[in-house]
Design a protein around this motif. Structure first.
Motif: not given
Length: 298
Positions: A273, A275, A291, A293
């Motif tokens: 994930r 960021i 994508k 975050y």
């Protein structure tokens, strides 16, 4: 004194200084079969060739120019070794191929003493880099979009590492020497500083319940002291500075945070994930990530 061959037929010369460029250049040659590789590089770049067990001989700048038949360079912001080599090879009417890493500051990498010196060919390694190159570089330069051998090599190394038990509770922060890079390339301050981004990261990440441990990986060209000073202000957080390699760290930390580190792309390929910690909402990183975050949305 080492004896260098007189024949120029198969002598491959590599000029490399910064870690990012050396990682890309060494990954390409990891998958090639070449006997006579000569390396003109810094020690920080050399370690990536040693890590991949690529056989090479160290060589001085001037000897490299004289005995080579094929010339390859990466790019640097901290050194002029590559662009000086390009300049000299242009003068000697020799073909030289440059490998690009990252997705920013492309043109500035080829500036030396107020002038631009571009190689015969520029190789990039994904669709976004190819798009930027077509916009930035003169049409006379041959642009080639190649397979990203660093991603191939890195994912292979990551697959050999066992995932940590606290994987989903761990967050990795990758530092970047943004201010120093910007000053060297553009003679001015960047639109945001790495320290402001780091402070915002620690303030925000402390509010995310599922994250318990924070690991900080310092960029090879960055300085640890400035980050440790800020980290002391967040004594409520479990913060650790680590020297582990990136392959291990991506298997130990599910969350990977940075501003625009090229390793964020590798993290996404590894299904971490990712960021983005850029402190300004109107600035987006130049990375081919599907994508993001954003930290300010957490």
């Amino acid at each position: 004194m080492e004896n260098y061959p007189k024949k120029l037929k198969k002598n491959i010369i590599l000029f490399s200084n910064d870690p990012g460029g050396a990682q890309v250049l060494s990954s390409y040659f990891y998958y090639q079969y070449n006997k006579n590789i000569y390396l003109c590089s810094s020690k920080s770049a050399e370690k990536f060739f040693k890590e991949k067990k690529i056989k090479f001989k160290k060589i001085s700048f001037n000897k490299a120019l004289n005995i080579g038949s094929k010339f390859y360079t990466s790019t640097s912001w901290k050194s002029n070794i590559e662009v000086k080599a390009i300049k000299e090879l242009i003068y000697r009417k020799k073909k030289v191929i440059t490998f690009l890493d990252g997705w920013d500051n492309y043109k500035a990498r080829f500036k030396y003493n107020g002038k631009y010196y571009f190689p015969s060919e520029i190789w990039n390694f994904d669709y976004l880099a190819s798009k930027y190159c077509k916009k930035i570089f003169p049409q006379k330069i041959k642009l080639r979009n190649k397979k990203n051998f660093f991603i191939k090599y890195a994912l292979k190394q990551i697959s050999r590492v066992k995932k940590s038990k606290n994987y989903k509770k761990n967050c990795l922060f990758l530092t970047e020497p943004l201010t120093e890079t910007y000053k060297k390339m553009y003679k001015k301050l960047p639109p945001y500083s790495e320290l402001k981004a780091f402070s915002l990261f620690l303030a925000k990440i402390g509010t995310v319940e599922q994250i318990e441990n924070i690991n900080i990986k310092i960029h090879p060209n960055d300085k640890i002291k400035k980050y440790k000073k800020i980290a002391k202000k967040f004594s409520n957080l479990k913060i650790k500075f680590t020297n582990k390699n990136i392959f291990t760290l991506l298997k130990e930390n599910y969350y990977v945070a940075s501003c625009a580190s090229s390793l964020m792309y590798l993290a996404e390929k590894n299904h971490n994930r990712v960021i983005c910690c850029i402190p300004k909402k109107n600035i987006k990183p130049k990375l081919p990530i599907k994508k993001f975050y954003y930290l300010h949305n957490l």
